[in-house]
Scaffold this motif. Structure first.
Motif, short mmCIF file in Angstrom:
data_model
loop_
_atom_site.label_atom_id
_atom_site.label_comp_id
_atom_site.label_asym_id
_atom_site.label_seq_id
_atom_site.Cartn_x
_atom_site.Cartn_y
_atom_site.Cartn_z
N GLN A 27 39.75 40.65 33.32
CA GLN A 27 40.67 39.86 32.17
C GLN A 27 39.54 38.76 31.60
O GLN A 27 40.06 38.48 29.96
N LYS B 145 41.39 31.73 32.12
CA LYS B 145 41.17 32.91 32.64
C LYS B 145 39.16 32.80 32.80
O LYS B 145 38.77 32.99 33.67
N PHE C 3 35.69 32.73 40.69
CA PHE C 3 35.80 33.28 41.42
C PHE C 3 34.36 34.17 41.85
O PHE C 3 33.71 34.64 43.43
N ALA D 196 42.87 32.19 40.82
CA ALA D 196 41.49 32.69 41.70
C ALA D 196 43.23 34.52 42.15
O ALA D 196 42.54 35.31 41.82
N GLU E 233 46.39 35.64 40.12
CA GLU E 233 46.76 35.60 39.27
C GLU E 233 44.99 37.06 39.07
O GLU E 233 46.27 38.38 38.29
N GLY E 234 44.41 37.39 39.83
CA GLY E 234 43.37 38.58 40.19
C GLY E 234 43.93 39.62 40.83
O GLY E 234 44.26 40.77 40.80
N THR F 250 38.59 30.64 35.40
CA THR F 250 38.64 31.02 36.85
C THR F 250 37.20 31.91 37.15
O THR F 250 37.62 32.39 38.45
N ALA F 251 37.64 32.93 36.25
CA ALA F 251 37.08 33.90 36.66
C ALA F 251 35.39 34.06 36.86
O ALA F 251 34.51 34.15 38.33
N TRP G 148 39.07 40.35 37.30
CA TRP G 148 38.75 39.06 36.62
C TRP G 148 37.69 39.67 35.83
O TRP G 148 37.85 39.00 34.67
#
Lengths: 596, 596
Positions: B537, B559, B566, B353, B356-357, B562-563, B534
């Motif tokens: 994405q 993805k 987050f 998170a 990649e964020g 993970t969003a 996020w």
């Protein structure tokens, strides 16, 4: 200086009234004067022997040479001194050559050693823990053979638990113990890794307290036994002879470099004798009875490193001119010392809040250990239950938070803090071990939420809430502290709802979900517990302010302000944690490994 | 692998549609194919030249020998390669020998280099920054004399700003420049510290872009000028001759050890020539015009280290068996890989998170820089304003959070992670520099709240909120993402109230209080901004899931999850931050230095 003597005294005598311990017969020969003498003696050693080697021991790591780990040559006199002065068995009974000193005082002394040089302090601390296992559960013969040389510092003690495939999952150890014809004597075979002080040249011998499985033992945790496995055993003539414990390697690591961490091969030549401690298959139980002690020790290690970093960054901030007040735009005005910037004060208050808050908890736990040791009846039982409950927090809160507080110390020094010209970068590296060893933070989260909260029908938790409410009742009567007390009361109430919610999941059989955020629950419990400790400190400080003279006035003001800081900046984090803990989204369970 | 190629492509082509940049004349010769070739070339160098030296460069630090800093011998061919392949000036115009590559692509390539070996990547990156200053503000003669050798990698470029008494407070520099009879040529005298690549033996010469004050200049920031100060200057015959820039020392530091950081004595023998860049007294302004670039560079450095640590811990977690599922009590069952434990997944999700964020934000900022560079009118202005606003976040969020994410990587490896047998401990040490250099986190907090939020009547902030609301509108239409969008919307609304509250303090003249928690405000803005990234994405991923084939399906699921992570674990922290930011208690201002 790398610690605050005033803060130790504040905890021992103003908050905890440790001198009251001397009312118990076991401690009756002591008094405040003798306690202070112990602390002064610790300070002498810390200043003269330990601190001067802090940097050197980091630069000159232990090396494996011809099968033997060589540590910094300065360690030999230190280990000897600890033995000679009786530090290793100071807490044990007179019968055992000890001084019957309360853990509260001994831990305060240990804290002083550790703030000066964490790696060096580990050596005697480990010997005490190992000797404690032998004297508590070993036969008379074992005690007589091994403990005197351990107490004198001639022989090093270790805890040999971890194996290549069994770290957090101790029940999976495979080191094997085969009985011999001699009762209590076994042949051991296996590998142990990450053994602190597992081999070195500052002592004459190393005595491992080793977990192994007796051939044919039940699988899992219920088949683990405890053995004394000396590096060199005594032959018929009482001479030391090799016991087939070979040092296969020494670990090189990020920090904590002065302490030798060994990889051991046990019984590679079928000639390693181990001596059973207590009964077969009860080893893990014995080990766990000593765990409170070791875990409070690790908490203290962490907070001592955090304290030394705080003191170093405080001294720097008071002397380093840089920038001007935000409202001052005139470049002809001299620069101000950085301690006058609000953001630097915030970083100093953060460190003070974390380290002194955690130290207060660790001293409190030490006193609970003393009471559990010498009191009787309900007093003893309550102290033991509360200590059991607080132990995962007392280990983990300082371990996690001192990684962050040493980071703040580095930040205050800026570029200088990142260089090896100042000790803060070393403290930052050393702090990072503590969330890992003696049970990772995750393991302690499971221990707290999965065991400690529920055992004895939740009696430990009930005692905890009672104790916090006592403090709240006092603080609510003090106008300056009322807002803090109300904030803690509200947070505590909601935390009880969170606990009920999680236990509800357990009752519904949703075990994975119940424990999936145990680490966050531990963090929540930690911030509440330290908030409680700060309220306790603030009550004493606020009450003492009126009559205090100059230096003491500053000290008490600092305590009250730091309590305020903790509630404004740290306790508020409980809100976010509880929001997550009450959420129905089980994203960490739903996530699949192939999606990463 | 130390980075995810798939994630770079996702950002470049699915989220940002970078190929659309080629519609601008400046980038017209490029297309997706040429972009991919650039990235493939970067990967080749990363794998073959940079990664193999990662550990070695950490172990074999630069040393000062006979007045010259010696770096790892492997650096010489690397620096040469970067020059030969045209990496240093790839973003500059064809006229300058460049390739007119978008910053978006170049930064993605830089990210690949940095994930492989951060220290090694710093050398060309610094030369680009220094050359950029000369070509932007220097005379034709300066450009022609210095930039070709910098582009070819023969000469190193540096930024020489910091002095012993002027770090965060740059306006207090004292390096003095006295005019000579020759126009534009000055004699410089002073000291510079913490100069990255300030001296080393992998290049033939070092060209410092140095801040100094011309004799008689106004005090403070308005009296600072920018000079080119070569380590060796060209004599009449065009030969290199020493320019009285003496290397007084090399810093030994916690990490980032492969890069030589120098302490320089300038003009000790009154023979140091400096060549004025642009007009007198405008040096700080020139420097700041290049700051966005440098700060996004530091953000990328941080996230690249975090990414490499994430990948290392992910690989370990997939292969390391330890323990069993919480609901599995049978010790005869084999151990499970640790990636199957919820708490390990939590630590991996945290790293994913954060890294990649932050990477998404940095790519977005890179594209804004490209648009600000080549577009016109309102498009250009909006991009520049938004980039200015986001820069302190793009620098600080990855810098702060990758200290924590590399810590999570260490934790996943446990005891092994603390040893030098694995690279994660190195990543942990290397990450720690980023909150310090190129403006400390506190400085960026002041920049955001004290300048960026308010300049141009708050227009930059207005654009930011507009852009976030566009994303929210899209996400509210997607049922799976609606809860996230609602959470962000609510947080954003409250953050606007917080901003209004703080600006209200400024209007009332309470400047100290207004800015006392600027660091927390920066943190709040950071978590909201990354939450926004996020959501962006997640929108693409959710929309792509239906038609995706196997590997892509996993990627998009990751993805979306993970969003969710987050929002569940990170965005909730905004609540606690806002509670503090709205509080009336000014404890960090009230605290007095003598109370510590």
């Amino acid at each position: 200086m790398f610690f605050s003597k005033r803060d130790i005294q504040f905890n021992l005598y103003e908050v905890l009234h440790s001198e009251a311990l001397t009312q118990y017969p076991y401690f009756q020969d002591h008094n405040r004067e003798s306690f202070d003498m112990v602390l002064d003696a610790a300070q002498q050693i810390a200043e003269k022997m330990l601190y001067p080697l802090l940097t050197q021991m980091d630069r000159k790591e232990p090396q494996l040479v011809d099968g033997k780990i060589r540590v910094h040559p300065g360690m030999k006199p230190i280990v000897k001194q600890f033995g000679q002065d009786g530090w290793i068995n100071a807490g044990f009974s007179y019968d055992e050559g000890g001084q019957q000193l309360p853990a509260t005082i001994l831990n305060a002394a240990g804290f002083i050693f550790q703030t000066a040089n964490y790696s060096a302090s580990v050596f005697p601390f480990l010997t005490t823990g190992a000797a404690n296992l032998i004297r508590s559960f070993g036969s008379k013969a074992l005690i007589e053979t091994f403990t005197p040389k351990m107490y004198s510092g001639e022989w090093q003690g270790t805890m040999a638990l971890t194996e290549p495939n069994a770290g957090s999952s101790l029940s999976d150890i495979t080191t094997l113990a085969e009985p011999t014809e001699q009762e209590g004597v076994y042949k051991l075979k296996g590998q142990k890794i990450f053994i602190s002080c597992g081999d070195h040249d500052a002592c004459d011998n190393v005595v491992h307290l080793m977990l192994a499985k007796i051939k044919g033992a039940p699988l899992g945790a219920k088949g683990i036994s405890l053995f004394v496995v000396p590096q060199q055993r005594l032959d018929k003539d009482g001479e030391l002879t090799p016991n087939d414990v070979i040092t296969a390697g020494v670990y090189h690591k990020m920090g904590y470099k002065g302490a030798p961490i060994a990889h051991l091969m046990v019984g590679s030549n079928d000639d390693c004798e181990g001596y059973l401690v207590g009964e077969p298959h009860k080893g893990l139980g014995y080990m766990f009875q000593m765990m409170n002690e070791a875990r409070i020790g690790v908490g203290l290690n962490a907070v001592s490193i955090g304290t030394a970093a705080y003191q170093a960054s405080l001294a720097y901030a008071k002397e380093r001119p840089q920038g001007r007040k935000i409202s001052e735009k005139d470049p002809t005005k001299p620069q101000t010392n950085i301690i006058n910037h609000a953001d630097v004060k915030r970083m100093l208050l953060f460190q003070k809040a974390v380290t002194e808050g955690a130290f207060a908890l660790l001293m409190y736990c030490s006193k609970l250990a003393d009471i559990a040791h010498v009191a009787e009846g309900e007093t003893k039982e309550r102290a033991q239950l509360l200590l059991d409950l607080l132990t995962p927090i007392a280990k983990s809160y300082p371990s996690e938070m001192c990684c962050l507080s040493t980071s703040a110390a580095v930040q205050i020094l800026g570029g200088a803090g990142y260089t090896t010209d100042f000790p803060v970068e070393q403290y930052y590296r050393e702090a990072r071990i503590h969330p890992i060893h003696e049970g990772t933070t995750a393991i302690h989260g499971l221990d707290l939420l999965g065991r400690k909260i529920t055992i004895h029908q939740g009696k430990a938790a009930q005692i905890f809430f009672e104790e916090v409410r006592k403090t709240l009742a006092e603080a609510l009567e003090i106008s300056e502290l009322k807002p803090l007390a109300e904030q803690l009361q509200k947070t505590l109430g909601k935390a009880q709802q969170v606990t009920a919610h999680l236990l509800g999941l357990a009752q519904k059989g949703e075990i994975e979900k119940y424990l999936s955020d145990a680490t966050l629950y531990l963090e929540l419990f930690g911030v509440i517990t330290i908030g409680w400790q700060w309220l306790k400190q603030a009550i004493i400080a606020q009450q003492s302010l009126a009559q205090a003279h100059a230096a003491d006035h500053d000290f008490y003001q600092g305590k009250v302000m730091t309590a305020r800081y903790f509630y404004e900046y740290e306790l508020v984090k409980a809100d976010s944690l509880m929001k997550r803990l009450l959420s129905a989204d089980q994203v960490t369970i739903d996530m699949q490994s192939e999606w990463f």
